[in-house]
Each structure stands twice: as structure tokens, then as C-alpha cells.
Design a protein around this motif. Sequence first.
Motif, PDB file in Angstrom:
ATOM      1  N   UNK A  43       4.746 -24.918  -7.302  1.00 24.97           N
ATOM      2  CA  UNK A  43       5.418 -26.210  -7.420  1.00 24.97           C
ATOM      3  C   UNK A  43       4.507 -27.332  -6.928  1.00 24.97           C
ATOM      4  N   UNK A  44       3.814 -27.088  -5.838  1.00 28.44           N
ATOM      5  CA  UNK A  44       2.900 -28.090  -5.290  1.00 28.44           C
ATOM      6  C   UNK A  44       1.772 -28.406  -6.264  1.00 28.44           C
ATOM      7  N   UNK A  45       1.380 -27.409  -7.052  1.00 22.84           N
ATOM      8  CA  UNK A  45       0.335 -27.618  -8.052  1.00 22.84           C
ATOM      9  C   UNK A  45       0.853 -28.324  -9.302  1.00 22.84           C
ATOM     10  N   UNK A  86      11.320 -25.985  -5.432  1.00 14.22           N
ATOM     11  CA  UNK A  86      11.410 -24.566  -5.050  1.00 14.22           C
ATOM     12  C   UNK A  86      12.591 -24.345  -4.129  1.00 14.22           C
ATOM     13  N   UNK A  87      13.128 -23.118  -4.136  1.00 16.68           N
ATOM     14  CA  UNK A  87      14.323 -22.808  -3.355  1.00 16.68           C
ATOM     15  C   UNK A  87      13.966 -22.133  -2.037  1.00 16.68           C
ATOM     16  N   UNK A  88      14.694 -22.444  -1.017  1.00 16.03           N
ATOM     17  CA  UNK A  88      14.569 -21.719   0.251  1.00 16.03           C
ATOM     18  C   UNK A  88      15.499 -20.516   0.203  1.00 16.03           C
ATOM     19  N   UNK A  89      15.205 -19.512   0.988  1.00 12.78           N
ATOM     20  CA  UNK A  89      16.019 -18.296   0.937  1.00 12.78           C
ATOM     21  C   UNK A  89      16.921 -18.156   2.149  1.00 12.78           C
ATOM     22  N   UNK A  90      17.081 -19.212   2.936  1.00 16.81           N
ATOM     23  CA  UNK A  90      17.933 -19.068   4.126  1.00 16.81           C
ATOM     24  C   UNK A  90      19.401 -19.193   3.776  1.00 16.81           C
ATOM     25  N   UNK A 139       9.931 -13.926   1.902  1.00 13.49           N
ATOM     26  CA  UNK A 139       8.981 -14.934   2.373  1.00 13.49           C
ATOM     27  C   UNK A 139       7.860 -15.133   1.360  1.00 13.49           C
ATOM     28  N   UNK A 140       7.340 -14.038   0.806  1.00 10.16           N
ATOM     29  CA  UNK A 140       6.293 -14.116  -0.207  1.00 10.16           C
ATOM     30  C   UNK A 140       6.779 -14.917  -1.413  1.00 10.16           C
ATOM     31  N   UNK A 141       8.017 -14.651  -1.862  1.00 12.44           N
ATOM     32  CA  UNK A 141       8.574 -15.396  -2.997  1.00 12.44           C
ATOM     33  C   UNK A 141       8.664 -16.884  -2.678  1.00 12.44           C
ATOM     34  N   UNK A 142       9.142 -17.210  -1.491  1.00 15.23           N
ATOM     35  CA  UNK A 142       9.249 -18.611  -1.104  1.00 15.23           C
ATOM     36  C   UNK A 142       7.880 -19.278  -1.113  1.00 15.23           C
ATOM     37  N   UNK A 143       6.882 -18.569  -0.628  1.00 12.67           N
ATOM     38  CA  UNK A 143       5.529 -19.119  -0.574  1.00 12.67           C
ATOM     39  C   UNK A 143       4.935 -19.324  -1.962  1.00 12.67           C
ATOM     40  N   UNK A 144       5.124 -18.344  -2.837  1.00 12.95           N
ATOM     41  CA  UNK A 144       4.522 -18.479  -4.164  1.00 12.95           C
ATOM     42  C   UNK A 144       5.209 -19.572  -4.976  1.00 12.95           C
ATOM     43  N   UNK A 145       6.519 -19.703  -4.831  1.00 12.17           N
ATOM     44  CA  UNK A 145       7.223 -20.774  -5.530  1.00 12.17           C
ATOM     45  C   UNK A 145       6.767 -22.137  -5.040  1.00 12.17           C
ATOM     46  N   UNK A 146       6.625 -22.267  -3.732  1.00 15.43           N
ATOM     47  CA  UNK A 146       6.166 -23.530  -3.153  1.00 15.43           C
ATOM     48  C   UNK A 146       4.738 -23.839  -3.601  1.00 15.43           C
ATOM     49  N   UNK A 147       3.909 -22.809  -3.639  1.00 17.00           N
ATOM     50  CA  UNK A 147       2.510 -22.986  -4.044  1.00 17.00           C
ATOM     51  C   UNK A 147       2.408 -23.519  -5.473  1.00 17.00           C
TER      52      UNK A 147
END
Length: 317
Positions: A101-103, A313-317, A91-99
Motif C-alpha cells: 500500500x505504501x508503494x 491496509x487493514x489491521x488485524x486487532x 503480523x506478516x500479512x499486516x506488514x505485507x499489505x502495509x508495504x
Amino acid sequence: MIVLETYSENDFVRWNEFVKKSKNGIFLFDRHYMDYHKSRFVDASLLFSYKNKIIAVLPANAAGTKIYCHQGLTFGSLLLSEKITSTQVLTVFSMLLQHYATLGFETLVYKKIPSLFEKHPAGEDLYALFRFHAKLYRRDISSVIALENRLLFSETKRQNVKKCELSGCALHQEDDFAAFWDLLHTSLLKFDVQPVHRLEEIAYLRSQFPEKIKLFTVRLKNELLAGTVIYDFGGAAHTQYMAASPAGKKIGALDFLIHQLITGPFTDKKYFSFGISTESEGRVLNEGLLQQKEMLGGRAIVLDHYEIDLNPPRAHD
């Protein structure tokens, strides 16, 4: 719910407190160390909390379209709490990648901390890297002596140690780095490189971490023959810098120095680390340098560098 925060100077104390308690943090990630050259980097570090407690931090800087973990440090990696779960790391990885990427950043460059420097197993990030399709783009070979079951020095190295002993060479721990820095600078000139740290920088870092950064030298009748700056990573002692004078090389003073350290001050460590023997992002092996370390009983570990495409960013599901 896990909460992401961007690092600010107001987080200085709680960042450092977490690094000390984390299962894979070393003093390089303490802000007293990281910030000595903060003017050279755009900090992009992150903190992750769960139920108001930090469970992970990411030392990072921004450069162009890339996020690096961290360009000013030997290693990067997420620093993890002892209680964090593998699912939370995903979850942390998904969040940091999204963060990032959004920037608008395009790539994350991640430098994995070698497992021998970890206090507890911390491979959750390697699994996350796999799940998010990270690409291994660089692999350096480093040499380490396993001190609990160390290999013998080669015959040549043993003879050098004996020669130094008979000559009256002695091991010293010194507080003044100036003489060694002159020797180090002279030794590196032939390779057209300079130490990563200036003398005033290593002196400052030594003042902040007197139990973690130490200088050991070999002298003969007060003549400086060789020396090494040791970084103490807990279970492992690492040779951050090593150098010998022409007279020191002739007598094998570095071999004597290493022998004295692994049978004396650092005999209780699990590992004694020499650092990498590769160039050009791991694609060129300095066989001569590697052979010297292997003759001292060093054997290989690898230091891995990964890239992750942040768009999208990639999802991990």
C-alpha cells in the motif's frame, strides 16, 4: 520483531534453501523455476525474518496497480516455515499489505496452494485472508485421484485399458520432449491455444529439475499415441500437459497411460492430479473434460483466488 525484506538476486540461494524446508513449498517456487521467465514480470517478492531466520516468503510480481502471487505460476501463497505461528502469520500479512500500500498498489491477488500439495497443514494464510477481508473472486474445480483409496475406472475406461494392452501399447519414460511437444501443439491448435511453455523452456526446466519434471508416453511399434508431462510435487503427481494423437484417441491411449502411471511409477503417491476443468475464471465448467477425469476416478478439489483491497491496509486487532 519480524523483519520484512524485498527480494533481490543476492537472496537467490537463501530463498531456495527456505523453499525446500518450508511446510508448503513446491519446486515451482524455486528460483531456478521462477526465473526462467523473469523478463516477463516485475518481481515484487518479499522475505520475512524473525531472529535472523526466514519464517516466510511471498512469491509475487507487480502489474499496474496490482500485486499478484504470482502471475507466472499456477499457485501463489505465503510459503511458511514449520515453526511459524498463526499470530506471526497475521503480523506478516499486516506488514505485507502495509508495504504494498505504501508503494501505491491498490490490490493484492492471492492464489492459495491446495492443501494436498502441502507437507504439513498450512491454513494460517486462509485465516489471515478472512481477518483482512479478502474477497473470493475466482474458484476453479480441479480433479484428483486419491491413490490410497482410489475409485475404479468406469467400464468404458477399463475397456480402453484392456484394448491397449492387447494391442501391444507400452509405457515409456522419455528425455527428449520434441516429439511430444509437436503432438501437444497440434492437439491444442483446434482450441486456438499454445502450450504455456515453449519447447526450449520445458527442456531447460527439465534440466534443472530432472527428478521433478518427467515425460511419459504411450507408443505402439514406436508410434507416439499419447503422452503427459508430470510435475512431481512430493505427495502428489500432477499432469501439467496431456495429449493424444487421433490414433491414440481412437484406442484410448490416455486412459492406458493414466492407468500405467497410477499403478506403476506413482503408485506410492497420495494423489494424482489432473488440473482444472473450468474456464472464464471459474464461471464456466467444461463438463465434457470433467466427465473424462471423473470416469478415471478423479474427484473435485477447488483452487481459490482472493483479492484484498490495499487502500487502506487493514489491521488485524
